[in-house]
Structures are given as C-alpha cells and as structure tokens.
Design an enzyme around this catalytic site. Structure first.
Site, short mmCIF file in Angstrom:
data_model
loop_
_atom_site.label_atom_id
_atom_site.label_comp_id
_atom_site.label_asym_id
_atom_site.label_seq_id
_atom_site.Cartn_x
_atom_site.Cartn_y
_atom_site.Cartn_z
N LYS A 137 0.86 -1.29 0.03
CA LYS A 137 0.03 -0.08 -0.02
C LYS A 137 0.83 1.15 -0.14
CE LYS A 137 -0.19 -0.17 5.20
NZ LYS A 137 -1.14 -0.65 6.14
N ARG B 1 -11.12 -0.59 13.90
CA ARG B 1 -10.55 0.21 12.60
C ARG B 1 -11.35 -0.18 11.41
NH1 ARG B 1 -4.43 1.25 10.47
NH2 ARG B 1 -4.66 -1.07 9.73
N TYR C 267 16.38 29.53 8.36
CA TYR C 267 15.40 30.27 8.72
C TYR C 267 15.45 30.40 10.36
CZ TYR C 267 12.73 29.45 4.57
OH TYR C 267 12.33 29.78 3.29
C1 LIG Z 1 -0.17 -1.81 6.65
C2 LIG Z 1 -0.96 -3.11 6.91
C3 LIG Z 1 -0.15 -4.26 7.21
C4 LIG Z 1 1.34 -4.03 7.10
O1 LIG Z 1 1.90 -3.64 8.36
P1 LIG Z 1 3.35 -3.79 8.57
O2 LIG Z 1 3.34 -3.17 10.16
O3 LIG Z 1 3.80 -2.73 7.64
O4 LIG Z 1 3.78 -4.94 8.28
C5 LIG Z 1 -0.91 -5.49 7.56
N1 LIG Z 1 -2.29 -5.40 7.64
C6 LIG Z 1 -3.10 -4.43 7.30
C7 LIG Z 1 -4.48 -4.42 7.35
C8 LIG Z 1 -2.35 -3.17 7.03
O5 LIG Z 1 -3.30 -2.01 6.75
#
Ligand SMILES: *Cc1c(COP(=O)(O)O)cnc(C)c1O
Length: 414
Positions: free
Chosen positions: A85, A184, A309
């Site tokens: 992702k 979630r 800055y």
């Molecule tokens: C992002 C995600 C993962 C992977 O998580 P990592 O900590 O990067 O290994 C696995 N499952 C879900 C549902 C996620 O959103």
C-alpha cells in the site's frame, strides 16, 4: 475512442500510483474507462526535466528479495502476502511489485486503494492481489475483472458482492475481514458468524481467506483468541474459510501465535524494523532503498554567521557548509535537524539549521571536503548512522514515516 497521451495520462488515476508512469516507464493501464479522476500528481505525468542534482531513490532488488527470504524463514516457510500500500511504502509500487512478483516466498500482494491494485497489474504483476478496502459495485467489478480479491466486512456484503459479481460477469474471490479488537476495519467478531453463514451460501463468490489486524498491544493474544473462536465456529458449521492471516511486521517479532496460515507484512520487506525489534536478532534485514541528492552549493561561513530560517544554527568558528536540494516535501524528515547525519563518500556530515521544504544544509567542517555535484546519501544501508531505524531514532519519529513520507515525485534509479 482515441485518446492522445496527454488525455490518457490525465484520465488515468492509476498513472498516479503506477509510479512507473511518471518515472518514464510505460503505463499499460487501459484507457477510456470513465470515472477516472484527476490526480494531484497529474502535472508529474508531463515530460520531466532534471539536472541530476535533484533527490532520487535507488531501489535495491537484491535487498527486497533478501528481506522476503528472511520473512519466509522467520515465519516457518508460510506464504508471504506483501503489503505494498501507499506506493509500496514510498519505494514505488511498480518496481517493488515487479521484484516481489518474481520472489518465490511471496505468494500474493495486499493493497488498500483500488488504483494500487491496478498499478500492480499495469506493472505486469501476476500473483493474487487482495484489496483491503470497501469497494462500490463499479470499482469492485473492475477489480474482479483484474483478478483482484476483495475484502468483505459490511452488513450488505452479500448484496454488494452479488452485484459486483454480476457486473464483472464472474465469481469474486473474497477474504473476510474481521475486527477482533482493533476497532478500525472489519466486521465485529461477535456478530460475524451469521454473516459468514450467509456469505458461505452465495454461489457467485469464493471465500478464499479470513483475516484480522492486531492493535499491537498487550491485548493481541485476546484478539487472536477471539479470531480463533470465530474461525472454529465457522468450521463447526462446515464452512470453509480459507487462508487465515493476521501477522504484520510487529507480530513477526512479538506475536508468534499470529503466524496462522500466511503472514501479511509491509515494513520488514523494505528493510526496516518495527520499534524495539532491531536488536532482537530474529531477522537480518537490509534497507531496500537509498535516498540521495547531489550537492548544489558549498560555501565558507565565518564565526557569527547564521544558517537557515531563524538563524537556527550560528557558526562559532569559520566553517564550510553545503546545501542539498532535498527537504521535507521530498520526504526527508523536518526533525532530521535534531541529530541526523548525511553520508558523502565515506564521511558523515551533520544536518544543521533546518530541513526546509526543498533544502537541507550540512556542516562540512574546517576543510572543503565536499564539492558541488558530490552525491549524498541521506538514508540507506551504507552506514549505521543513516539506517532508516537510526534516522527515525535520531529524529524521534516513527520509522514508518521515514519510508511512507517519501515523495512519489522522487526520481527513480537502481
Ligand atoms: C499496513 C498493513 C499491514 C502491514 O503492516 P506492517 O506493520 O507494515 O507489516 C498489514 N495488515 C494491514 C491490514 C495493514 O493495513
């Protein structure tokens, strides 16, 4: 309907995430589908000009393959679902997808946005892809036509998947998304059973898996127990729920019981450790990328001269300084100024002043040991001081942000 290149890129949302599209690679995504929307990256689809100094990202395919093997080993040879992702955590979904598609331990991919799934297919990825998101009928059927598995979790999943399957003209592969306590995504574990029974009777979908996500808390074991109870209850009713998966990077180190039938990891693939895991020796990971830029300015300053800055840095003696055309808008953390260093040749130089949107300044020292055009490495495997986890530590940020905030505008190399 004929389209010129400009219209094609403009109309293809996938072009935004098929990092290849604006990195000069061919975008093979089918044009002419409606409901494509303009991307904020649209301008990047134009021909690009570069001096060679602008920041770039080098991807190390060997390191990606090595990390995948390490995960397979640590997970007792279970299949790996590669989570790619967010543009493969900033590394570029097309490149990463192609490398991992050929990696033996990687059985499938998981994404969160539909255009990520299309970007993988456009890059030539053949392995199964799971979209861990809610889809409407139109996008869902496009996913199904591209052989993308869908996540089911809404109360209307039966009707929704029915309509998707009808629109796609084929059965839909489904993974049941269960909320075991993360709060979630997913259907709540305590009301999932009758819902699963309904789905299991549908003829136009195949239940290929069931999954949950852990909150990475001391309640993880309780979450896993709830998940297990649900799956066992489904099996008692004669329902086949397919591959069970719950293990993310954190669980790989801290929750061995989450391994189940497949692991679903992101961060570790790219060569970074979840917080607290780098010293454990469970996995030997290699950062799969280098973040680099060319020096564009070298100057001598006098005692009392300020830098950046707010004159955040004031020289207490004459010194040379250098400027890199990379900043927090490119993904180098603002807070790198709190102790990070940059590697040029075999020497480290501290970041001083401030990391502004497009520039980072380093202290070179009494001698002008760097020159305009020298290549600097800000993150990478080449020195302990610039490892992703070390930068996260020094900048006091999450290591996920070191990767995830890498800009999709970075030039690609390697
Ligand atoms: C992002 C995600 C993962 C992977 O998580 P990592 O900590 O990067 O290994 C696995 N499952 C879900 C549902 C996620 O959103």
């Amino acid at each position: 309907m004929p389209t010129n290149r400009r219209q094609f890129l403009k109309s293809s949302a996938a072009a935004a995430l098929a990092a290849g599209a604006y990195r000069g690679e061919a975008a093979a995504v089918k044009a002419g589908q409606d409901r494509r929307e303009d991307s904020v990256f649209d301008a990047l689809a134009q021909p690009r000009a570069t001096t060679g100094y602008e920041p770039w990202l080098e991807i190390d395919g060997d390191a990606l393959r090595h990390n995948a093997r390490e995960i397979t080993r640590a997970a007792g040879a279970r299949p790996v679902m590669a989570v790619v992702k967010n543009n493969a955590y900033g590394l570029g979904i097309a490149r990463v997808g192609r490398v991992l598609d050929a990696a033996p331990g990687v059985a499938a991919f998981a994404v969160v946005k539909p255009e990520e799934a299309l970007a993988l297919r456009a890059a030539g990825v053949r392995k199964p892809i799971l979209l861990m998101a809610l889809t409407d009928v139109e996008t869902g059927s496009e996913m199904a036509r591209n052989d993308v598995r869908l996540a089911a979790f809404t109360d209307d999943a039966h009707e929704r998947l029915d309509a998707i399957s009808a629109a796609a003209g084929r059965p839909v592969g489904v993974h049941l998304y269960v909320d075991s306590g993360m709060g979630r995504m997913g259907i709540r574990h305590d009301r999932a059973l009758p819902w699963i029974e309904v789905l299991s009777r549908a003829s136009n979908m195949r239940i290929e898996g069931i999954f949950t996500e852990l909150a990475e808390s001391d309640a993880d074991e309780a979450q896993l127990a709830r998940f297990d109870t649900l799956v066992a209850a489904a099996h008692e009713r004669g329902i086949e729920t397919g591959l069970r998966h719950a293990m993310s990077s954190h669980a790989l180190f801290f929750r061995p019981a989450a391994a189940l039938d497949a692991v679903r990891t992101g961060l570790v693939l790219y060569g970074a450790y979840p917080a607290g895991a780098s010293g454990l020796g469970t996995l030997e990971l290699r950062p799969a990328f280098r973040l680099r830029a060319g020096v564009v300015r070298v100057e001598r300053i006098e005692a009392g001269d300020g830098v950046s800055y707010g004159r955040n840095y004031v020289a207490d003696r004459p010194t040379w300084i250098a400027t890199l055309p990379i900043g927090h808008a490119d993904g180098y953390p603002r807070r790198a100024v709190d102790g990070a260093e940059v590697l040029i040749g075999d020497r480290l130089y501290p970041v001083i002043g401030a990391v502004s949107a497009s520039h980072t300044i380093i202290e070179v020292g009494a001698e002008p040991s760097v020159g305009v055009g020298d290549s600097a490495t800000l993150v990478g495997p080449d020195h302990a001081a610039i490892l992703p986890n070390e930068l996260a530590e020094r900048a006091d940020i999450s290591v996920y942000d070191v990767l995830m905030h890498l800009s999709p505008t970075l030039r690609a190399a390697g």
